[in-house]
Scaffold this active site. Structure first.
Site, PDB file in Angstrom:
ATOM      1  N   TYR A 118      -7.162   4.850 -16.156  1.00 52.08           N
ATOM      2  CA  TYR A 118      -6.641   5.437 -17.400  1.00 52.08           C
ATOM      3  C   TYR A 118      -6.312   4.377 -18.446  1.00 52.08           C
ATOM      4  CZ  TYR A 118      -6.348  10.158 -15.385  1.00 52.08           C
ATOM      5  OH  TYR A 118      -6.629  11.383 -14.843  1.00 52.08           O
ATOM      6  N   ASP A 139       0.863  -1.172   0.000  1.00 53.89           N
ATOM      7  CA  ASP A 139       0.000   0.000   0.000  1.00 53.89           C
ATOM      8  C   ASP A 139       0.902   1.225   0.000  1.00 53.89           C
ATOM      9  OD1 ASP A 139      -1.607   2.175   0.702  1.00 53.89           O
ATOM     10  OD2 ASP A 139      -2.637   1.106   2.318  1.00 53.89           O
ATOM     11  N   GLY A 158      -8.979   5.299  -6.979  1.00 56.32           N
ATOM     12  CA  GLY A 158      -7.743   4.527  -7.026  1.00 56.32           C
ATOM     13  C   GLY A 158      -6.675   5.043  -6.088  1.00 56.32           C
ATOM     14  N   VAL A 159      -5.446   5.082  -6.587  1.00 54.12           N
ATOM     15  CA  VAL A 159      -4.294   5.535  -5.801  1.00 54.12           C
ATOM     16  C   VAL A 159      -4.512   6.968  -5.304  1.00 54.12           C
ATOM     17  CG1 VAL A 159      -1.840   6.153  -5.964  1.00 54.12           C
ATOM     18  CG2 VAL A 159      -2.642   4.006  -6.934  1.00 54.12           C
ATOM     19  N   ASP A 160      -5.007   7.813  -6.182  1.00 56.16           N
ATOM     20  CA  ASP A 160      -5.235   9.219  -5.843  1.00 56.16           C
ATOM     21  C   ASP A 160      -6.168   9.347  -4.635  1.00 56.16           C
ATOM     22  OD1 ASP A 160      -5.140  12.014  -6.091  1.00 56.16           O
ATOM     23  OD2 ASP A 160      -6.587  12.061  -7.731  1.00 56.16           O
ATOM     24  N   GLY A 185      -4.607   2.096 -13.931  1.00 58.56           N
ATOM     25  CA  GLY A 185      -5.952   1.885 -13.386  1.00 58.56           C
ATOM     26  C   GLY A 185      -7.006   2.358 -14.372  1.00 58.56           C
ATOM     27  N   SER A 196      -1.014   5.350 -14.427  1.00 63.43           N
ATOM     28  CA  SER A 196      -1.910   5.232 -15.590  1.00 63.43           C
ATOM     29  C   SER A 196      -2.495   3.842 -15.828  1.00 63.43           C
ATOM     30  CB  SER A 196      -1.246   5.723 -16.881  1.00 63.43           C
ATOM     31  OG  SER A 196      -1.249   7.118 -16.953  1.00 63.43           O
TER      32      SER A 196
END
Length: 165
Positions: free
Chosen positions: A120, A9, A31-33, A118, A116
């Protein structure tokens, strides 16, 4: 620079800076963001507002606030449109610009997500190749770049690429 791959993580990484696969507004997303914004707390959103967004391939820093990492380097990856729209160039720029920002901040250890790959839609194997080759080729004072995989398949892609010179 040493490059390593781990599964985990990114919000828990014990490094000087983590890279956020952000959207162009820098105001949070999925997502990550979204995970980074949730873990860093509302101060991160407040720090991102005056930055005025970010273009694909560019990077901008903020403090990490409640994260273990002191800094967050926000970069906006390209949306995949089949590969003929300069996506590889933009993705490489994300890694290169993130390292340049890390150098400006005096960062020694930085962790990267699979930018990019995910929502994207960038193909994971192609993105991993761009990540590893760009990190290997970019001059930097960063001592450690950690590629943080969210799945065993992603980790395996990174590990395979890192064993090939």
């Amino acid at each position: 620079m040493e490059i390593e791959a781990v599964m985990g993580d990114i919000t828990q990484e014990q490094v000087d800076a983590i890279v956020n696969a952000a959207n162009s507004s820098l105001l949070g997303g999925g997502g990550v963001d979204g995970a980074i914004h949730r873990a860093a707390g509302p101060e991160l959103l407040a720090a991102c507002r005056p930055l005025g967004g970010c273009s694909a391939g560019q990077a901008k820093p903020t403090p990490g606030f409640r994260l273990p990492a002191r800094w967050v380097i926000h970069t906006v990856g390209p949306v995949w449109h089949g590969g003929g729209g300069g996506e590889a160039h933009l993705l490489a720029s994300c890694y290169r610009r993130s390292l340049e920002v890390a150098d400006e901040l005096g960062v020694q250890r930085v962790a990267f997500p699979a930018i990019s790959t995910g929502i994207y839609g960038y193909p994971k194997e192609a993105a991993a190749r761009v990540a590893v080759s760009t990190l290997r080729e970019t001059p930097t004072r960063v001592k450690l770049a950690r590629l943080v995989a969210f799945s065993p398949d992603q980790l395996s892609l990174y590990q395979d690429l890192l064993t090939v010179r």
